[in-house]
Design a protein around this motif. Sequence first.
Motif, PDB file in Angstrom:
ATOM      1  N   ASP A 172       0.827  -1.217   0.000  1.00 58.49           N
ATOM      2  CA  ASP A 172       0.000   0.000   0.000  1.00 58.49           C
ATOM      3  C   ASP A 172       0.853   1.255   0.000  1.00 58.49           C
ATOM      4  O   ASP A 172       0.500   2.270  -0.594  1.00 58.49           O
ATOM      5  N   VAL A 173       2.031   1.199   0.625  1.00 58.09           N
ATOM      6  CA  VAL A 173       2.939   2.353   0.627  1.00 58.09           C
ATOM      7  C   VAL A 173       3.575   2.518  -0.754  1.00 58.09           C
ATOM      8  O   VAL A 173       3.716   3.639  -1.254  1.00 58.09           O
ATOM      9  N   ALA A 174       3.932   1.416  -1.375  1.00 57.02           N
ATOM     10  CA  ALA A 174       4.572   1.480  -2.681  1.00 57.02           C
ATOM     11  C   ALA A 174       3.613   1.981  -3.751  1.00 57.02           C
ATOM     12  O   ALA A 174       4.032   2.660  -4.699  1.00 57.02           O
ATOM     13  N   LEU A 175       2.330   1.684  -3.635  1.00 56.35           N
ATOM     14  CA  LEU A 175       1.350   2.097  -4.635  1.00 56.35           C
ATOM     15  C   LEU A 175       0.744   3.475  -4.358  1.00 56.35           C
ATOM     16  O   LEU A 175      -0.033   3.973  -5.161  1.00 56.35           O
ATOM     17  N   ALA A 176       1.088   4.058  -3.227  1.00 57.95           N
ATOM     18  CA  ALA A 176       0.531   5.371  -2.869  1.00 57.95           C
ATOM     19  C   ALA A 176       1.044   6.427  -3.847  1.00 57.95           C
ATOM     20  O   ALA A 176       2.204   6.417  -4.287  1.00 57.95           O
ATOM     21  N   LYS A 177       0.159   7.380  -4.191  1.00 57.64           N
ATOM     22  CA  LYS A 177       0.517   8.458  -5.098  1.00 57.64           C
ATOM     23  C   LYS A 177       1.351   9.490  -4.336  1.00 57.64           C
ATOM     24  O   LYS A 177       0.943   9.981  -3.275  1.00 57.64           O
ATOM     25  N   THR A 178       2.538   9.768  -4.830  1.00 58.63           N
ATOM     26  CA  THR A 178       3.453  10.657  -4.104  1.00 58.63           C
ATOM     27  C   THR A 178       3.590  12.028  -4.761  1.00 58.63           C
ATOM     28  O   THR A 178       4.112  12.946  -4.141  1.00 58.63           O
ATOM     29  N   THR A 179       3.221  12.156  -6.009  1.00 62.11           N
ATOM     30  CA  THR A 179       3.315  13.458  -6.691  1.00 62.11           C
ATOM     31  C   THR A 179       2.013  13.756  -7.395  1.00 62.11           C
ATOM     32  O   THR A 179       1.201  12.882  -7.664  1.00 62.11           O
ATOM     33  N   THR A 180       1.830  15.019  -7.719  1.00 58.04           N
ATOM     34  CA  THR A 180       0.664  15.440  -8.504  1.00 58.04           C
ATOM     35  C   THR A 180       1.152  16.074  -9.788  1.00 58.04           C
ATOM     36  O   THR A 180       2.327  16.389  -9.929  1.00 58.04           O
ATOM     37  N   ALA A 181       0.230  16.299 -10.709  1.00 61.04           N
ATOM     38  CA  ALA A 181       0.590  16.876 -12.004  1.00 61.04           C
ATOM     39  C   ALA A 181       1.080  18.307 -11.835  1.00 61.04           C
ATOM     40  O   ALA A 181       1.936  18.780 -12.597  1.00 61.04           O
ATOM     41  N   ASP A 182       0.566  19.050 -10.828  1.00 61.65           N
ATOM     42  CA  ASP A 182       0.988  20.430 -10.600  1.00 61.65           C
ATOM     43  C   ASP A 182       2.457  20.500 -10.147  1.00 61.65           C
ATOM     44  O   ASP A 182       3.187  21.408 -10.519  1.00 61.65           O
TER      45      ASP A 182
END
Length: 176
Positions: free
Chosen positions: A163-173
């Motif tokens: 679950d930590v590895a698949l978590a989204k860490t960045t956004t497009a902005d």
Amino acid sequence: MSEAAAQASNQLRRSIAKKFAAHRSNAYIDLPKPFNIWKIVRGDKVQVISGSEKGKVATITRVDRKKQRVFCEGLNLVKKHVKGQGQQPGQIITKEAPIHVSNVALIDPVENVPTRVKMAFLQDGTKVRIAKKSGAIIPKPEILRQRRLPHPIGGPAKDTAPDVALAKTTTADEDA
């Protein structure tokens, strides 16, 4: 000394020098060309047909295909002197030495005598070994289905939870 005798002497000197030079250097030794179809495999029951162990029956424990040699259980035993390491004293161990594959013959499963082997295909397309003496099919040993070194169970330890590895860490902005 005549000229012919001097030439012969020089030629002899050169050939001796070549022999010693080849002996001193780590000259590459050609191994025999390995053959593709091996009719004797690990786990087969064989009889030694020539050499000091002639007539003895044993099971193949290891096959060295590059050198065309087999190791037979309890045959061709040699003593090896092992140097001591640290607190461990030196010792003399007894181990099996290899035998050339041409010096062993597969045992016929029906007549229990050494036989030559031919390869053939059954009606369903499977390749089998057939004893030339009796015509019986020689089955592959069960030990071939086992690996010499087992696969590691579970593989290396994983330090990141899924679950930590698949978590989204960045956004497009943030990328722009």
